[in-house]
Scaffold this motif. Structure first.
Motif, PDB file in Angstrom:
ATOM      1  N   VAL A  63     -20.398 103.460   7.583  1.00  0.00           N
ATOM      2  CA  VAL A  63     -20.904 102.794   6.341  1.00  0.00           C
ATOM      3  C   VAL A  63     -21.642 103.849   5.568  1.00  0.00           C
ATOM      4  O   VAL A  63     -21.662 103.971   4.566  1.00  0.00           O
ATOM      5  N   ALA A  64     -22.471 104.646   6.359  1.00  0.00           N
ATOM      6  CA  ALA A  64     -23.394 105.451   5.796  1.00  0.00           C
ATOM      7  C   ALA A  64     -22.743 106.617   5.140  1.00  0.00           C
ATOM      8  O   ALA A  64     -22.920 107.181   4.243  1.00  0.00           O
ATOM      9  N   GLY A  65     -21.665 106.962   5.757  1.00  0.00           N
ATOM     10  CA  GLY A  65     -20.596 108.112   5.315  1.00  0.00           C
ATOM     11  C   GLY A  65     -20.002 107.569   4.137  1.00  0.00           C
ATOM     12  O   GLY A  65     -19.793 108.314   2.954  1.00  0.00           O
ATOM     13  N   ALA A  66     -19.587 106.289   4.261  1.00  0.00           N
ATOM     14  CA  ALA A  66     -18.903 105.878   2.796  1.00  0.00           C
ATOM     15  C   ALA A  66     -19.944 105.753   1.783  1.00  0.00           C
ATOM     16  O   ALA A  66     -19.573 105.895   0.673  1.00  0.00           O
ATOM     17  N   THR A  67     -21.275 105.288   1.817  1.00  0.00           N
ATOM     18  CA  THR A  67     -22.195 105.257   1.042  1.00  0.00           C
ATOM     19  C   THR A  67     -22.195 106.644   0.241  1.00  0.00           C
ATOM     20  O   THR A  67     -22.624 106.710  -1.064  1.00  0.00           O
ATOM     21  N   GLU A  68     -21.967 107.676   0.783  1.00  0.00           N
ATOM     22  CA  GLU A  68     -22.284 109.189   0.540  1.00  0.00           C
ATOM     23  C   GLU A  68     -20.973 109.638  -0.159  1.00  0.00           C
ATOM     24  O   GLU A  68     -20.696 110.775  -0.341  1.00  0.00           O
ATOM     25  N   GLY A  69     -20.048 108.623  -0.232  1.00  0.00           N
ATOM     26  CA  GLY A  69     -18.686 108.993  -0.895  1.00  0.00           C
ATOM     27  C   GLY A  69     -17.460 109.396  -0.012  1.00  0.00           C
ATOM     28  O   GLY A  69     -16.568 109.858  -0.616  1.00  0.00           O
ATOM     29  N   MET A  70     -17.681 109.343   1.108  1.00  0.00           N
ATOM     30  CA  MET A  70     -16.665 109.488   2.098  1.00  0.00           C
ATOM     31  C   MET A  70     -15.632 108.442   2.107  1.00  0.00           C
ATOM     32  O   MET A  70     -16.043 107.163   1.724  1.00  0.00           O
ATOM     33  N   ARG A  72     -13.829 105.571   3.948  1.00  0.00           N
ATOM     34  CA  ARG A  72     -14.361 104.667   4.649  1.00  0.00           C
ATOM     35  C   ARG A  72     -13.758 104.729   6.272  1.00  0.00           C
ATOM     36  O   ARG A  72     -14.347 104.832   6.928  1.00  0.00           O
ATOM     37  N   ALA A  73     -12.380 104.943   5.946  1.00  0.00           N
ATOM     38  CA  ALA A  73     -11.631 104.996   7.209  1.00  0.00           C
ATOM     39  C   ALA A  73     -12.211 105.958   7.888  1.00  0.00           C
ATOM     40  O   ALA A  73     -12.211 106.192   9.196  1.00  0.00           O
ATOM     41  N   SER A  74     -11.913 107.416   7.255  1.00  0.00           N
ATOM     42  CA  SER A  74     -12.398 108.616   8.011  1.00  0.00           C
ATOM     43  C   SER A  74     -13.676 108.599   8.543  1.00  0.00           C
ATOM     44  O   SER A  74     -13.907 109.158   9.585  1.00  0.00           O
ATOM     45  N   ALA A  75     -14.766 107.881   7.592  1.00  0.00           N
ATOM     46  CA  ALA A  75     -16.157 107.933   8.319  1.00  0.00           C
ATOM     47  C   ALA A  75     -16.221 107.229   9.536  1.00  0.00           C
ATOM     48  O   ALA A  75     -16.771 107.447  10.327  1.00  0.00           O
ATOM     49  N   ASP A  76     -15.395 106.086   9.308  1.00  0.00           N
ATOM     50  CA  ASP A  76     -15.536 105.012  10.718  1.00  0.00           C
ATOM     51  C   ASP A  76     -14.902 105.752  11.910  1.00  0.00           C
ATOM     52  O   ASP A  76     -15.272 105.572  12.938  1.00  0.00           O
ATOM     53  N   TYR A  77     -13.879 106.849  11.475  1.00  0.00           N
ATOM     54  CA  TYR A  77     -13.242 107.459  12.681  1.00  0.00           C
ATOM     55  C   TYR A  77     -14.412 108.179  13.315  1.00  0.00           C
ATOM     56  O   TYR A  77     -14.374 108.742  14.419  1.00  0.00           O
TER      57      TYR A  77
END
Ligand code: UDP
Length: 247
Positions: A63-70, A72-77
């Motif tokens: 979630v933190a990665g996605a908030t920074e614009g990543m 979401r699936a990549s950030a979750d991996y």
């Protein structure tokens, strides 16, 4: 080997990544890791079968990665890979205590962990090995709490021990509200309806559908894992199908 006074034969311990941070703000605090390993080793020596799911929040959260614009699936991996780092650290620490362990990963990484194979995991447990389930469910958009519920069901664990920083579930934040009261037992439905901070709703629903109890307890004090296992419902907060009771 001292006899187990636990009513359970097989448990699933859910540790958040943050549990490994100690007082730090990031990563792994080796003395904290050793302390947890010592507690698990003591329990394992009583003959209790122990599986562990560990989170990754001390290193990376999707979630933190996605908030920074990543994506979401990549950030979750990336988050799932963080759980693998924690799993290996815990494995090392447990083996220093003389335990036999296996890490099984939901994402294939053959050089460092077995792939997740349910029957094999059960066999390891039967042989007294501590099994650490890494990489969560292997799917983005899930959490390691859901992985804990899923794996607990799959291996027929009798309870999930959910280690947290508070000694149970409260009706308000006990750090902010001095009138906050702790529940001794809670129903799954109450947790869902009141949005209580136990595990995410997917994880709770899964436990509810399969009547798997969850014991929420504070990992901060040495011996608490043992107390949660042997507390017969009097330690921490037990989430289950029975009615809600205040402590
Ligand atoms: N994660 C995921 N699928 C899973 C389990 C975990 O995508 O089945 C990712 C997700 O990004 C999550 C991160 O891994 O934020 C770390 O797990 P979690 O937040 O559950 O760790 P904890 O809060 O227990 O430390």
């Amino acid at each position: 080997m001292s006899e187990s006074t636990s009513p359970y034969k097989r448990i699933l311990l859910k540790l958040s990544g943050e549990a490994l941070m100690g007082e730090g703000k990031y990563g792994i605090h080796p003395p904290t890791l050793t302390r947890i390993a010592e507690e698990v080793a003591e329990l394992s020596r009583t003959g209790l079968e122990i599986a562990i799911v560990i989170g990754g929040g001390n290193i990376f959260r999707g979630v933190a990665g996605a908030t920074e614009g990543m994506d979401r699936a990549s950030a979750d991996y990336m988050g799932m890979l963080a759980t693998c780092i924690n799993s290996m650290a815990l494995q090392d620490s447990l083996e220093k205590q003389g335990l036999k362990t296996r890490v099984q990963s939901a994402i294939k990484m053959e050089q460092i962990a077995e792939p997740y194979i349910r029957r094999r995991a059960v066999r390891h447990l039967e042989k007294g090995r501590v099994v650490i389930f890494a990489a969560g469910t292997g799917n983005p958009y899930f959490t390691t709490d859901t992985a804990a519920s899923l794996r607990a069901m799959e291996i027929n664990a009798q309870v999930i021990l959910k280690a947290t920083k508070v000694d149970g579930v409260y009706n308000a934040d006990p750090k902010k509200d001095p009138t906050a009261k702790r529940y001794r037992t809670l129903t799954y439905m109450d947790v869902l309806k009141q949005n209580l901070n136990v595990m995410d709703s997917t994880a709770i629903s899964l436990c509810m559908d399969n009547k798997l109890p969850i014991i929420v307890f504070d990992l901060g004090t040495r011996g608490n894992i043992q107390r949660a296992v042997t507390g017969h419902g009097e330690f921490g907060t037990v989430v289950g199908a029975a009615e809600t009771v205040w402590a």
